[in-house]
Design a protein around this motif. Structure first.
Motif, PDB file in Angstrom:
ATOM      1  N   SER A  67      76.372  83.327 -66.172  1.00 46.34           N
ATOM      2  CA  SER A  67      75.512  82.199 -66.558  1.00 46.34           C
ATOM      3  C   SER A  67      75.424  81.182 -65.420  1.00 46.34           C
ATOM      4  O   SER A  67      76.443  80.855 -64.802  1.00 46.34           O
ATOM      5  CB  SER A  67      76.096  81.479 -67.770  1.00 46.34           C
ATOM      6  N   THR A  68      74.220  80.664 -65.196  1.00 44.14           N
ATOM      7  CA  THR A  68      74.030  79.613 -64.192  1.00 44.14           C
ATOM      8  C   THR A  68      74.912  78.424 -64.573  1.00 44.14           C
ATOM      9  O   THR A  68      74.810  77.921 -65.697  1.00 44.14           O
ATOM     10  CB  THR A  68      72.559  79.183 -64.172  1.00 44.14           C
ATOM     11  N   SER A  69      75.770  77.986 -63.653  1.00 46.37           N
ATOM     12  CA  SER A  69      76.792  77.000 -64.018  1.00 46.37           C
ATOM     13  C   SER A  69      77.066  76.046 -62.871  1.00 46.37           C
ATOM     14  O   SER A  69      76.920  76.425 -61.704  1.00 46.37           O
ATOM     15  CB  SER A  69      78.106  77.723 -64.349  1.00 46.37           C
ATOM     16  N   PRO A  70      77.509  74.824 -63.177  1.00 52.57           N
ATOM     17  CA  PRO A  70      77.865  73.896 -62.108  1.00 52.57           C
ATOM     18  C   PRO A  70      79.060  74.396 -61.303  1.00 52.57           C
ATOM     19  O   PRO A  70      79.840  75.217 -61.793  1.00 52.57           O
ATOM     20  CB  PRO A  70      78.204  72.603 -62.842  1.00 52.57           C
TER      21      PRO A  70
ATOM     22  N   ALA B  84      87.807  95.735 -74.060  1.00 51.13           N
ATOM     23  CA  ALA B  84      87.017  96.377 -73.001  1.00 51.13           C
ATOM     24  C   ALA B  84      87.787  96.238 -71.692  1.00 51.13           C
ATOM     25  O   ALA B  84      88.828  95.577 -71.647  1.00 51.13           O
ATOM     26  CB  ALA B  84      85.646  95.722 -72.903  1.00 51.13           C
ATOM     27  N   ASP B  85      87.270  96.858 -70.622  1.00 53.97           N
ATOM     28  CA  ASP B  85      87.932  96.759 -69.314  1.00 53.97           C
ATOM     29  C   ASP B  85      87.304  95.665 -68.452  1.00 53.97           C
ATOM     30  O   ASP B  85      87.937  95.134 -67.546  1.00 53.97           O
ATOM     31  CB  ASP B  85      87.849  98.097 -68.570  1.00 53.97           C
ATOM     32  N   ALA B  86      86.022  95.394 -68.719  1.00 53.57           N
ATOM     33  CA  ALA B  86      85.337  94.320 -67.988  1.00 53.57           C
ATOM     34  C   ALA B  86      84.490  93.523 -68.975  1.00 53.57           C
ATOM     35  O   ALA B  86      83.899  94.101 -69.900  1.00 53.57           O
ATOM     36  CB  ALA B  86      84.450  94.905 -66.899  1.00 53.57           C
ATOM     37  N   PHE B  87      84.459  92.210 -68.773  1.00 50.29           N
ATOM     38  CA  PHE B  87      83.661  91.321 -69.637  1.00 50.29           C
ATOM     39  C   PHE B  87      82.695  90.536 -68.762  1.00 50.29           C
ATOM     40  O   PHE B  87      83.131  89.893 -67.793  1.00 50.29           O
ATOM     41  CB  PHE B  87      84.571  90.340 -70.379  1.00 50.29           C
ATOM     42  N   LEU B  88      81.420  90.591 -69.101  1.00 49.53           N
ATOM     43  CA  LEU B  88      80.431  89.784 -68.375  1.00 49.53           C
ATOM     44  C   LEU B  88      79.888  88.736 -69.331  1.00 49.53           C
ATOM     45  O   LEU B  88      79.374  89.086 -70.399  1.00 49.53           O
ATOM     46  CB  LEU B  88      79.259  90.644 -67.906  1.00 49.53           C
ATOM     47  N   ILE B  89      79.987  87.480 -68.947  1.00 51.20           N
ATOM     48  CA  ILE B  89      79.480  86.409 -69.816  1.00 51.20           C
ATOM     49  C   ILE B  89      78.103  85.980 -69.323  1.00 51.20           C
ATOM     50  O   ILE B  89      77.943  85.546 -68.176  1.00 51.20           O
ATOM     51  CB  ILE B  89      80.473  85.229 -69.843  1.00 51.20           C
ATOM     52  N   ALA B  90      77.102  86.155 -70.185  1.00 46.32           N
ATOM     53  CA  ALA B  90      75.721  85.817 -69.807  1.00 46.32           C
ATOM     54  C   ALA B  90      75.084  85.012 -70.940  1.00 46.32           C
ATOM     55  O   ALA B  90      74.091  85.420 -71.537  1.00 46.32           O
ATOM     56  CB  ALA B  90      74.929  87.099 -69.531  1.00 46.32           C
ATOM     57  N   VAL B  91      75.707  83.867 -71.227  1.00 45.70           N
ATOM     58  CA  VAL B  91      75.205  83.013 -72.316  1.00 45.70           C
ATOM     59  C   VAL B  91      74.427  81.842 -71.707  1.00 45.70           C
ATOM     60  O   VAL B  91      74.573  81.542 -70.523  1.00 45.70           O
ATOM     61  CB  VAL B  91      76.376  82.492 -73.190  1.00 45.70           C
ATOM     62  N   PRO B  92      73.580  81.174 -72.488  1.00 46.96           N
ATOM     63  CA  PRO B  92      72.783  80.077 -71.925  1.00 46.96           C
ATOM     64  C   PRO B  92      73.636  78.881 -71.493  1.00 46.96           C
ATOM     65  O   PRO B  92      74.682  78.612 -72.091  1.00 46.96           O
ATOM     66  CB  PRO B  92      71.861  79.663 -73.080  1.00 46.96           C
ATOM     67  N   THR B  93      73.174  78.180 -70.455  1.00 45.46           N
ATOM     68  CA  THR B  93      73.775  76.908 -70.043  1.00 45.46           C
ATOM     69  C   THR B  93      72.645  75.878 -69.954  1.00 45.46           C
ATOM     70  O   THR B  93      72.128  75.622 -68.874  1.00 45.46           O
ATOM     71  CB  THR B  93      74.487  77.030 -68.672  1.00 45.46           C
ATOM     72  N   PRO B  94      72.249  75.337 -71.092  1.00 46.88           N
ATOM     73  CA  PRO B  94      71.169  74.336 -71.086  1.00 46.88           C
ATOM     74  C   PRO B  94      71.694  72.996 -70.576  1.00 46.88           C
ATOM     75  O   PRO B  94      72.850  72.902 -70.182  1.00 46.88           O
ATOM     76  CB  PRO B  94      70.777  74.243 -72.564  1.00 46.88           C
ATOM     77  N   PHE B  95      70.868  71.969 -70.596  1.00 43.90           N
ATOM     78  CA  PHE B  95      71.451  70.661 -70.325  1.00 43.90           C
ATOM     79  C   PHE B  95      71.371  69.779 -71.550  1.00 43.90           C
ATOM     80  O   PHE B  95      70.634  70.043 -72.491  1.00 43.90           O
ATOM     81  CB  PHE B  95      70.889  69.993 -69.071  1.00 43.90           C
ATOM     82  N   LYS B  96      72.194  68.743 -71.523  1.00 43.09           N
ATOM     83  CA  LYS B  96      72.259  67.815 -72.663  1.00 43.09           C
ATOM     84  C   LYS B  96      72.164  66.394 -72.120  1.00 43.09           C
ATOM     85  O   LYS B  96      72.313  66.191 -70.908  1.00 43.09           O
ATOM     86  CB  LYS B  96      73.580  68.013 -73.425  1.00 43.09           C
ATOM     87  N   GLY B  97      71.936  65.433 -72.994  1.00 35.03           N
ATOM     88  CA  GLY B  97      71.920  64.018 -72.609  1.00 35.03           C
ATOM     89  C   GLY B  97      71.036  63.778 -71.409  1.00 35.03           C
ATOM     90  O   GLY B  97      69.890  64.227 -71.370  1.00 35.03           O
ATOM     91  N   ASP B  98      71.572  63.102 -70.396  1.00 38.82           N
ATOM     92  CA  ASP B  98      70.800  62.788 -69.203  1.00 38.82           C
ATOM     93  C   ASP B  98      70.921  63.939 -68.189  1.00 38.82           C
ATOM     94  O   ASP B  98      71.442  63.771 -67.095  1.00 38.82           O
ATOM     95  CB  ASP B  98      71.308  61.470 -68.596  1.00 38.82           C
ATOM     96  N   HIS B  99      70.426  65.124 -68.578  1.00 39.42           N
ATOM     97  CA  HIS B  99      70.433  66.307 -67.706  1.00 39.42           C
ATOM     98  C   HIS B  99      71.829  66.733 -67.269  1.00 39.42           C
ATOM     99  O   HIS B  99      72.019  67.221 -66.166  1.00 39.42           O
ATOM    100  CB  HIS B  99      69.554  66.067 -66.468  1.00 39.42           C
ATOM    101  N   GLU B 100      72.822  66.537 -68.142  1.00 44.52           N
ATOM    102  CA  GLU B 100      74.181  67.013 -67.855  1.00 44.52           C
ATOM    103  C   GLU B 100      74.279  68.458 -68.317  1.00 44.52           C
ATOM    104  O   GLU B 100      73.845  68.769 -69.424  1.00 44.52           O
ATOM    105  CB  GLU B 100      75.208  66.208 -68.689  1.00 44.52           C
TER     106      GLU B 100
END
Ligand code: SAJ
Length: 420
Positions: free
Chosen positions: A119-122, A76-92
């Motif tokens: 995706s919402t990310s640190p 493709a010419d453009a890629f949009l990544i919209a996958v989940p970003t859950p947390f793990k362990g102690d809210h990491e």
């Protein structure tokens, strides 16, 4: 270079509406999802999630062959990544889905492509993603190596749509565009302008990442303030709803509404990303999370006290007390029960209650697994007729329409101020 083919990785609550929005403007869109069932559903012109108007737009896009879904990345010419970003362990934050999406598109990347992380990310995730891509494609240059001359442009562009209004907000809201270079931002803006009526506001990737986390933390902190007030007012025997209405008459005060807690997939998660990266500084943001997460347990304690009062005032045995919970969704007038404090409360009540536990939820026909064995899904009128104790959890329009004379119970725990 214009975008002939746009690929969206992750066809969930954000990815599918975004894919459909590009396709509705006559762009060839390739949707990628690891979920075979979702891919098959979309390719039939149907949808696997609930969102007003999404079904119609997807159906048209698929029928006109502008949208096609696959389980593996395509060129493709453009890629949009919209996958989940859950947390793990102690809210990491758990970046495993982003990493796997980035690594999966690396083999099909070519010179001139644009890669966007939605995706919402640190903070720093976009640079991290760029490093994963560079690691896998030493034949291409990336912005962290070649700046404006990079073969592949990369940007962070968070979504900020409200579930239930996604198809409108996706088009109308302003969009923060955080390119790794000014050219990256310019190209990302060009891409979104295919469907966007709002403005593209340009910044760098780290500020854009922080902006998304800030928006949801702002709301979480403000809801926590309202929830804390509800606890204080309960102690002081003050009606919190009246209090907030009065305080909000001040021209510079705008307090949000207390409730049973904070649910959904964003507001209860994203502030932890800030806390995880800045444990020393993020005192208020952490406390707000704890206040909001503590609210369901406080509600359950109120219900236990109401049942105790009911037992003391009647000849009933504990096993004869019926409790009815009104609402299970994570917010009013939607059918989404995921991460819902109302479901958590209904579950805790049913585990504790010796009598029957009823739930009224006009937006669903089936109870979630956690309630299936212990709670009975009931109509409003039956619940009002049968229950000794009422628990208002979600201010759905149907509940707000109940007339005061239809509610005869003495023991009411009202987390939304519907039965003031
Ligand atoms: N809530 C209250 N009191 C209020 C407002 C909300 O208790 O006064 C509760 C709701 O009942 C619900 C939770 O907060 O349990 C979250 O609901 P919401 O309507 O505030 O937000 P979401 O999770 O549906 O969507 C949010 C939005 N963010 C902001 O408003 C800053 C949306 O714009 C984001 O795109 C979305 O998160 C996301 O995907 O991040």
């Amino acid at each position: 270079m214009s975008f002939e083919t746009i690929s969206v990785i992750g066809l969930g609550y954000i990815g599918l509406p975004t894919a459909a929005a590009f396709a509705s403007r006559g762009k060839k869109v390739i949707g990628i999802d690891v979920n075979q069932l979702a891919v098959e559903t979309i390719n039939r012109g149907e949808i696997h999630i609930v969102e007003p108007d999404l079904g119609r737009v997807v159906k048209q896009a698929v029928e006109h062959k502008f949208l096609q879904a696959f389980t593996h990345p395509q060129v493709a010419d453009a890629f949009l990544i919209a996958v989940p970003t859950p947390f793990k362990g102690d809210h990491e934050p758990d970046m495993a889905y982003v990493e796997s999406a980035a690594r999966s598109i690396a083999p099909v990347l070519k010179k001139g492509d644009l890669v966007i992380l939605e995706s919402t990310s640190p903070v720093g995730s976009t640079e991290q993603m760029a490093n994963w891509l560079a690691e896998m494609r030493s034949d291409l240059s990336f912005p962290q190596q070649a700046g404006e001359q990079a073969d592949v442009n990369i940007a962070y562009c968070p979504e900020r749509v409200l579930p239930g209004q996604v198809m409108v907000e996706l088009i109308k809201n302003d969009r923060v565009i955080g390119g790794m270079t000014p050219t990256c931002s310019a190209r990302a803006s060009e891409l979104y302008k295919i469907f966007l009526e709002g403005e593209c506001v340009v910044t760098n990737s780290r500020t854009a990442e922080m902006c998304k986390l800030t928006e949801n933390s702002f709301r979480d902190v403000n809801i926590a303030f309202a929830n804390e007030l509800s606890l204080i007012c309960s102690e002081q025997n003050i009606n919190v709803w009246e209090l907030i209405r009065l305080a909000n008459r001040h021209p510079r005060v705008n307090i949000l509404q207390p409730g049973p807690g904070v649910g959904g997939h964003c507001i209860a998660v994203d502030p932890w990303f800030i806390v995880a990266q800045n444990p020393q500084q993020a005192q208020l943001i952490r406390t707000a999370r704890l206040v909001n997460d503590g609210k369901p347990l406080w509600v359950v304690e109120k219900v236990k006290a109401a049942v105790a009062d009911c037992l003391a005032a009647t000849n009933k045995r504990a096993s004869e007390v019926t409790i009815a919970c009104f609402g299970l969704a994570f917010k009013p007038n939607i059918d989404d029960l995921r991460e819902s404090p109302a479901v958590e409360i209904a579950h805790l009540i049913a585990q504790w209650n010796a009598g029957q536990t009823l739930a009224v939820e006009p937006n669903v026909r089936k109870l979630p697994k956690s309630l299936a064995d212990s709670v009975t899904l009931t109509e409003t009128t039956d619940a009002l007729a049968q229950a000794d104790v009422l628990v208002m959890l979600v201010d759905h329009q149907q509940f707000k329409a109940i007339k005061p004379e239809e509610v005869n119970q003495t023991w009411i725990v009202d987390t939304k101020g519907v039965w003031r």
